[in-house]
Design an enzyme around this catalytic site. Sequence first.
Site, PDB file in Angstrom:
ATOM      1  N   ARG A  32       0.850  -1.184   0.000  1.00  0.00           N
ATOM      2  CA  ARG A  32       0.000   0.000   0.000  1.00  0.00           C
ATOM      3  C   ARG A  32       0.890   1.241   0.000  1.00  0.00           C
ATOM      4  NH1 ARG A  32       1.618   2.013   4.054  1.00  0.00           N
ATOM      5  NH2 ARG A  32       0.476   3.931   3.609  1.00  0.00           N
ATOM      6  N   ASP A 221      -1.825  10.759  -2.757  1.00  0.00           N
ATOM      7  CA  ASP A 221      -2.126   9.690  -3.720  1.00  0.00           C
ATOM      8  C   ASP A 221      -2.356  10.238  -5.117  1.00  0.00           C
ATOM      9  OD1 ASP A 221      -3.065   8.667  -0.915  1.00  0.00           O
ATOM     10  OD2 ASP A 221      -2.594   6.924  -2.170  1.00  0.00           O
TER      11      ASP A 221
END
Length: 327
Positions: A32, A221
């Site tokens: 992740r 992100d």
Amino acid sequence: MVDQTLLPAKYKLIECSSIECLCEAISSLRVRGAPAIGAAGGFGIALAGVLSHARSMEALINELKQAGDMIISTRPTAVNLAWAVNRVLNATMDAYNLESIRDIVLHEALAIADEDAKLNKKIGINGAKLLKDGDMVMTYCNAGRLACVDWGTALGVIRSAVEMGKEIQVIACETRPLNQGGRITTLELMEDKIPVTLITDSMSAHVMRCKKVDCVIVGADRITQDAVFNKIGTYTLSIVANEHDIPFYVAAPVSTFDFINMENDIEIELRNPDEMRFMAGTQIAPLDVNVYNPAFDATPMGYVSALITENGIFKPPLLLEEVTLNH
Ligand code: MRU
């Protein structure tokens, strides 16, 4: 890769030898963090090349594209995943035979991973200039070496400042529902002997108001011209930081910038409701309770004091030419 779902209790390395395994690892957050899933996605294309029995260049490239679509669909919000997969796919344009395709995709995937570690060092050195000796830095989620290939973005800035001899203390927010801050950021900083204090997300406003917090640094992100997408809860921190005149910094590589889309074009990943009904296997809410579980939020650019990249520090409004210019 390290199975991050088991941290900090267990350190287990996992190997993926199929695209299905890799997709499961990305969607279940075994791997992740935007840059880390980008690197994993790149290696996924290299893996698809090795696994393929295609007999023509066209057939192999089609298989790689299919693998790419599967990998990209695992997590829609972080731009690094699609960016890395497409970079590796695009590199096949230079191929001249079947074997060269396999070599090229592996070479490109390795290059992405190597570059990430180097870029993070540059982000760290650039960002460390914003930190003073003795600063208290609040961070959110995990934007450290485990979220990247090495060093980290937000934690990379802190690491570089410490490396320069500055004393930095960190406040890590827990980051519900999956506690990447409590589980992973604390672990990384403690391993590096950087003083860290864990708080729950609901304590952040109180801590910013009552304690000395010199700045907030988070990763990202996806960065559009109008917003920063990061772990759900980042937007709240940005508002509280602005309310208390605390600088709110975002550290990310240029590959996280998306100059094509704007905030409203971006899909925010909705995750499994059970992430909120259970914690570490224990039921913590009624099984049939209605749940809303977005993984990310968008912080309007107006709340961002500066963006720290490998190319320098930028203050909004962002200009494509400035951010992407190689310094
Ligand atoms: O859902 P996750 O754990 O992948 O979310 C990660 C984050 O939001 C990070 O802050 C972001 O990817 C930056 S990592 C350098």
